[in-house]
Design a protein around this motif. Structure first.
Motif, short mmCIF file in Angstrom:
data_model
loop_
_atom_site.label_atom_id
_atom_site.label_comp_id
_atom_site.label_asym_id
_atom_site.label_seq_id
_atom_site.Cartn_x
_atom_site.Cartn_y
_atom_site.Cartn_z
N LYS A 176 32.93 39.81 46.54
CA LYS A 176 33.81 39.78 45.82
C LYS A 176 34.86 38.75 45.85
CE LYS A 176 34.11 44.36 47.45
NZ LYS A 176 34.71 45.32 48.93
N SER A 211 32.33 41.22 41.95
CA SER A 211 32.93 41.55 41.41
C SER A 211 33.86 40.40 41.32
CB SER A 211 33.24 43.24 42.66
OG SER A 211 33.00 43.80 42.42
N ILE A 250 43.52 44.07 47.04
CA ILE A 250 43.94 45.47 47.38
C ILE A 250 43.00 46.01 46.36
CG2 ILE A 250 45.34 47.59 47.17
CD1 ILE A 250 47.54 46.28 48.11
N ASP A 251 42.37 45.97 44.55
CA ASP A 251 42.03 46.41 44.00
C ASP A 251 40.45 46.08 45.22
OD1 ASP A 251 43.89 47.92 42.85
OD2 ASP A 251 44.12 45.79 41.34
N ASP A 307 41.08 46.72 33.72
CA ASP A 307 40.68 47.30 35.50
C ASP A 307 38.89 46.74 35.02
OD1 ASP A 307 40.17 48.55 37.72
OD2 ASP A 307 40.09 51.01 36.74
N SER A 334 39.10 46.10 46.93
CA SER A 334 38.75 45.85 48.49
C SER A 334 37.49 47.82 48.00
CB SER A 334 39.72 46.14 49.28
OG SER A 334 40.79 47.68 49.09
N LYS A 335 38.02 48.28 47.01
CA LYS A 335 38.08 49.66 46.76
C LYS A 335 36.38 49.31 45.57
CE LYS A 335 43.13 51.08 46.28
NZ LYS A 335 43.71 51.81 45.31
N ARG A 336 35.78 47.83 45.94
CA ARG A 336 35.17 48.20 44.99
C ARG A 336 33.38 48.23 45.70
NH1 ARG A 336 36.50 49.05 40.20
NH2 ARG A 336 34.10 49.22 39.86
N ASP A 337 32.44 48.44 44.47
CA ASP A 337 31.01 48.65 45.57
C ASP A 337 31.02 47.51 46.94
OD1 ASP A 337 28.66 48.83 46.72
OD2 ASP A 337 27.49 49.14 44.49
N ARG A 338 30.20 48.05 47.70
CA ARG A 338 30.79 46.24 49.36
C ARG A 338 28.75 46.03 48.90
NH1 ARG A 338 31.16 49.80 55.06
NH2 ARG A 338 30.66 47.48 55.55
N ARG A 355 47.87 42.18 45.14
CA ARG A 355 47.43 42.76 43.99
C ARG A 355 45.82 42.97 44.29
NH1 ARG A 355 49.37 45.76 39.81
NH2 ARG A 355 47.72 46.88 38.68
N HIS A 388 38.54 41.95 54.51
CA HIS A 388 37.38 42.55 53.18
C HIS A 388 36.46 41.53 52.92
CE1 HIS A 388 39.66 46.45 53.16
NE2 HIS A 388 40.26 45.82 53.55
#
Length: 356
Positions: A216, A86, A205-206, A134, A208-212, A202, A243
């Motif tokens: 990343k 990601s 933060i985005d 996105d 950190s919400k993706r699939d673990r 920014r 993260h």
């Protein structure tokens, strides 16, 4: 699971007809299996290179030693398999126009550096941060957005013009302004904003919400300058380390020049912001040394190398000793039992608070 057995009808009392009471109430949670899952698990991507900068493959778990706060840890996870990525791509629009136009010619190589299993989002920044797309795995969507960016122009090339016939002052005669008797005015270059910290925040933060299950990465294409951000380096780094987000970078324009790097150690360059903060991000998060590139061909090669390194790393894991209620920073040191190797990994992490 034990085998499921049946009994003849009527051999078990019908509890539904009994009067509820303390002795014969049925607890729906009784006799159920309980699974205990430990969330206190640390995953460490590790890149190992030789003294020529080539990736070292073929290492085994026994070749690695991991220390947390100076104490040895027992590895419970090891793999050298590639990970899906990601990636948040950050492009600095505050670079000199000649550098930005050079980057514009490399966008096809940037798209080609990702695999069909990766996902990516595009951001731009200069004085502000904007998200262009996105997260998506569709290469055509990223290509369309990058093609539209080819019309964007960077800052005028070279330092600001403060004197001479092209300067901001009015007509001059013998070095004195026409129509005035006072000394000539002194012009200083305007202070430019390069909100690198805010842009990384920014994107983090985005991400950190993706699939673990994905690795990343924040991929910065910039001259490396930072000035005017609301977020501090310390606060942004804490989020990255919490993260497990890596920062990798391609540094262009003046930031890729050795002379510029030496001057930057002393003071601001042209009063336009510090340029030494990007290597601090990459080193602390395990992203390695930023790629300093000037030619189009070298930039395109850096894209492929960065994504390949991010995807193909050794991944170590261990379960540290739990410290109740502690969210203090924990340092990490990875050692390899072979000489002459360079190890790139994150410097430490902040434990994620336990879910309630």
């Amino acid at each position: 699971m034990p085998p499921v057995e049946t009994v003849p009808p009527g051999s078990v009392p019908d509890t539904t007809q009994q009067t509820p009471g303390p002795r014969n109430q049925i607890n729906p949670t009784e006799n159920l299996y309980k699974f205990v899952v430990s969330t206190n698990f640390v995953q460490i991507p590790v890149m190992v290179k030789d003294d020529r900068g080539r990736r070292v493959d073929g290492l085994l778990p026994k070749d690695f030693n991991v220390l947390e706060n100076g104490k040895p840890q027992k590895l419970t996870y090891f793999t050298s398999d590639p990970f899906q990525l990601s990636v948040a791509i950050l492009i600095d629009l505050g670079m000199a126009d000649v550098a930005l136009q050079k980057v514009n010619q490399t966008y096809s190589a940037l798209v080609g550096a990702f695999s069909p299993y990766d996902e990516y989002a595009l951001y731009t920044y200069s004085s502000t941060v904007s998200q262009v797309t996105d997260f998506t795995g569709r290469s055509e969507k990223l290509t369309t957005s990058l093609d539209a960016m080819k019309l964007v122009r960077g800052h005028p090339n070279g330092p600001p013009v403060l004197g001479g016939p092209l300067g901001p002052q009015g007509p001059m005669v013998n070095g004195m302004p026409v129509g005035t008797s006072g000394p000539p005015p002194v012009y200083t270059p305007p202070k430019e904003s390069h909100v690198l910290n805010d842009a990384i925040l920014r994107a983090a933060i985005d991400l950190s919400k993706r699939d673990r299950t994905r690795r990343k990465v924040i991929f910065v294409i910039s001259d490396g300058r930072e000035r005017g951000s609301q977020a501090s380096y310390k606060d942004v780094l804490k989020l990255l380390e919490t993260h497990g987000i890596q920062v990798k970078a391609v540094v262009l324009d003046q930031g890729a020049l050795p002379v510029y790097k030496q001057v930057e150690k002393i003071h601001h360059v042209f009063n336009q912001g510090y340029a030494n903060i990007l290597p601090k991000y990459t080193n602390a998060t395990g992203g390695g040394v930023p790629f300093s590139e000037l030619s189009r061909n070298s930039i395109e090669q850096a894209y492929a190398q960065i994504t390949s390194e991010a995807r193909n790393q050794y991944t170590l894991g261990y379960t540290p000793k739990a410290v109740s209620g502690s969210s203090a920073y924990r340092s990490i040191e990875v050692q390899v039992d072979k000489s002459g190797l360079n190890i790139y990994t994150k410097a430490g992490y902040y434990p994620v608070p336990a879910a309630r």
